[in-house]
Design an enzyme around this catalytic site. Structure first.
Site, short mmCIF file in Angstrom:
data_model
loop_
_atom_site.label_atom_id
_atom_site.label_comp_id
_atom_site.label_asym_id
_atom_site.label_seq_id
_atom_site.Cartn_x
_atom_site.Cartn_y
_atom_site.Cartn_z
N SER A 109 0.83 -1.20 0.00
CA SER A 109 0.00 0.00 0.00
C SER A 109 0.86 1.25 0.00
CB SER A 109 -0.90 0.01 1.24
OG SER A 109 -0.12 0.19 2.42
N GLY A 136 4.44 2.12 1.94
CA GLY A 136 5.58 2.66 1.21
C GLY A 136 6.13 3.94 1.82
N CYS A 177 -2.75 -4.27 -8.42
CA CYS A 177 -2.41 -2.85 -8.35
C CYS A 177 -2.75 -2.16 -9.67
CB CYS A 177 -0.93 -2.66 -8.01
SG CYS A 177 0.18 -3.59 -9.06
N GLU A 227 6.69 -0.38 -5.35
CA GLU A 227 5.53 -0.62 -6.21
C GLU A 227 4.31 -0.57 -5.30
OE1 GLU A 227 5.72 -0.69 -9.31
OE2 GLU A 227 7.73 -1.40 -9.86
#
Length: 539
Positions: A239, A243, A294, A260
């Site tokens: 998420s 990050g 994602c 990512e």
């Protein structure tokens, strides 16, 4: 199921730590299938001591691996890809059992592992630098690339094997060792893959600690990896909130990150679009992997002239969607990963209604008794975050029949707060536009910037979408959906998505350190920029 586990070297109780030998001195956790809420197997997690030993062994393996010629490293990765080919059916089935995506997607994920190994093998003979013109006479200027060190790889549940391979295959040919912390929801996938890698390493005479595994908690494993200076790069998928926290910790020690993170991906549908093509892409992008990619399509920005026609086609597609056991080849959408994901989805749907949106289709809990549904919806109304006392309600094995929902299709106006956030579930927001510049502004008006798409037969619209003033995402497609990236292109996004790039193109450079070299083959010592130091400038 038992025969699949056995063929992959799994048993009822499995060590979750591997550093050349299997162990696990931490808590025992259960791997629970979202298909039916049943325990697949148990895993002995790594504790803090296992983590320290794993890092030390990975460092030891790196020191030997980095001086192995890159094409020789490529041979190990070639054999790894071939081993994945042999085990493709069983690995794909395990991905489905433990994660819940349909079998075709599970096997497709294993194919990604095979493809990236093939890509990495070719790359092992192309780790080239540059020769650069020097301004000084009798000098050569060049750059070269050296192995970086131990690469920490932290993966999410939704792609439990492929994301590791994007990092591990490239890192291996680049001369690095890898420490993998998988999601706590999918430890068996990680153990099965690591067992295959171990066998390949032993067959090729390579220290298997180049592929170290640490299944464990954030406290015992994750935080220690993030804070350890022996890991110069942390590659993490998860998420945006995760990050932000991780980046602060790694950058505080001047380490590198490859992030990512979340996506809030949109498709623009213009008046000239091929609507049948657009519907197929949007439908797969929105409900594939139950909206838990994602790159899942979360927003559709459609011109008002074709909005009704597109909506009608999507409503029909949603109505005919086959939801159920992902091991059944006729199924197109399986379950969400757990009950918390269900509650999060229901909460987002309640929010969109409060903010003025309208549900056109779906958004219901399936295969559960009325008491469970009411309890989940009550928890969703509370708004989260979910608390420890909610654990009993959110326990997967208390959910009869698995974590199934009908995907939600909703009509909204631009600017709703819920639309600007990523809900990791199958919710698709439809919104209208009049002017193409308005559509671009709506498209870019979210914090995330991963994947994007436009459906148009207007050359100028397509080119504008791909231009510097068009999509602000790391991936931008024309007449192709947001989901389903190929391994040959660099994968990643901008803004809150984290800026990382994995897989193809020149993403290999993340796993190496660049060195600039100057070679003087003359007898003089001229300085750059025409500087004279300690001598007569007139000479």
């Amino acid at each position: 199921m038992d025969s699949c586990l056995q063929r992959l070297g799994l048993s009822a109780l499995n060590g979750g730590a591997f550093d050349g030998a299997w162990s696990g001195n931490g808590d025992v956790v259960e791997s629970i299938s979202p298909i039916n809420g049943q325990v697949i197997a148990r895993v002995k997690q790594a504790d803090a001591g296992d983590c320290e030993r794993g890092i030390a062994r990975a460092q030891e393996a790196f020191l030997k691996w980095r001086v192995t010629p890159a094409p020789v490293r490529g041979e190990t990765v070639r054999r790894l890809g071939n081993a994945f080919r042999v085990h493709k059916a069983d690995l794909g089935r395990l991905v489905t059992l433990e994660m819940g995506k349909i079998l075709a997607e599970g096997e497709g994920e294993v194919q990604e592992m095979i493809d990236i190994c093939d890509f990495a093998v070719g790359l092992s003979r192309q780790l080239h630098g540059l020769t650069i013109a020097s301004e000084r006479p009798n000098h050569r200027l060049m750059e070269q690339w050296h192995p970086l060190g131990i690469i920490g790889v932290i993966t999410a549940f939704n792609f439990p094997v492929a994301v590791w391979s994007w990092n591990a295959a490239l890192a291996a040919v680049c001369g690095d060792s890898v420490i993998w912390k998988p999601s706590s929801h999918t430890p068996l996938c990680a153990i099965a893959v690591t067992r295959i890698a171990e066998q390949v390493c032993r067959e090729t005479g390579v220290d298997p600690a180049i592929f170290t595994l640490l299944c464990g908690s954030v406290e015992d494993v994750g935080s220690r990896m993030v804070e350890d200076r022996r890991l110069p790069l942390i590659s993490a998928t998860g998420s945006c909130a995760m990050g932000h926290k991780l980046a602060q910790q790694v950058h505080a020690r001047l380490g590198r990150t490859l992030l990512e993170l979340g996506g809030n991906n949109a498709v623009i549908v213009t008046p000239s679009a091929d609507l049948e093509l657009a519907v197929r892409a949007i439908f797969f992008g929105a409900v594939g992997t139950a909206g838990q990619r994602c790159t899942s399509t979360r927003r559709v920005i459609v011109h008002e002239s074709v909005a009704d026609a597109l909506r009608e086609r999507l409503v029909r597609a949603y109505h005919d969607l086959r939801i159920g056991d992902p091991l059944d080849p006729a199924t197109l959408m399986g379950p969400l990963i757990n009950r918390q994901a269900v509650a999060t989805m229901i909460h987002a749907i309640r929010r969109l209604k409060r903010e003025g949106g309208t549900v056109l289709s779906g958004g219901k809990i399936l295969h559960s008794d009325i008491a469970t549904v009411l309890a989940i919806e009550h928890l969703a109304d509370e708004g989260g975050p979910f608390l420890p006392e909610d654990d009993e309600l959110l326990r997967e094995d208390a959910f009869p029949g698995g974590c199934y929902v009908t995907p939600c299709l909703a009509s909204v106006t631009a600017g709703l707060s819920v639309v600007r956030e990523e809900t990791f579930a199958p919710i698709l927001y439809l919104m209208k536009y009049r002017d193409f510049n308005e559509a671009l502004a709506m498209h870019n008006d979210v914090p995330q910037g991963l994947s994007s798409a436009i459906f148009t037969n207007d050359f100028r619209e397509a080119e504008l979408f791909l231009s510097a003033v068009g999509s602000d995402c790391g991936i931008a497609n024309v007449n192709a959906g947001t989901s389903g990236a190929e391994i040959g292109g660099a994968f990643g996004g901008e803004k809150d998505t984290g800026g990382g790039r994995e897989s193809g193109s020149d993403a290999w450079k993340n796993y190496m350190r660049r060195q600039t070299n100057t070679i003087n083959y003359g007898k003089d010592m001229p300085l750059a920029q025409g500087i004279h130091f300690g001598e007569d400038p007139a000479k």
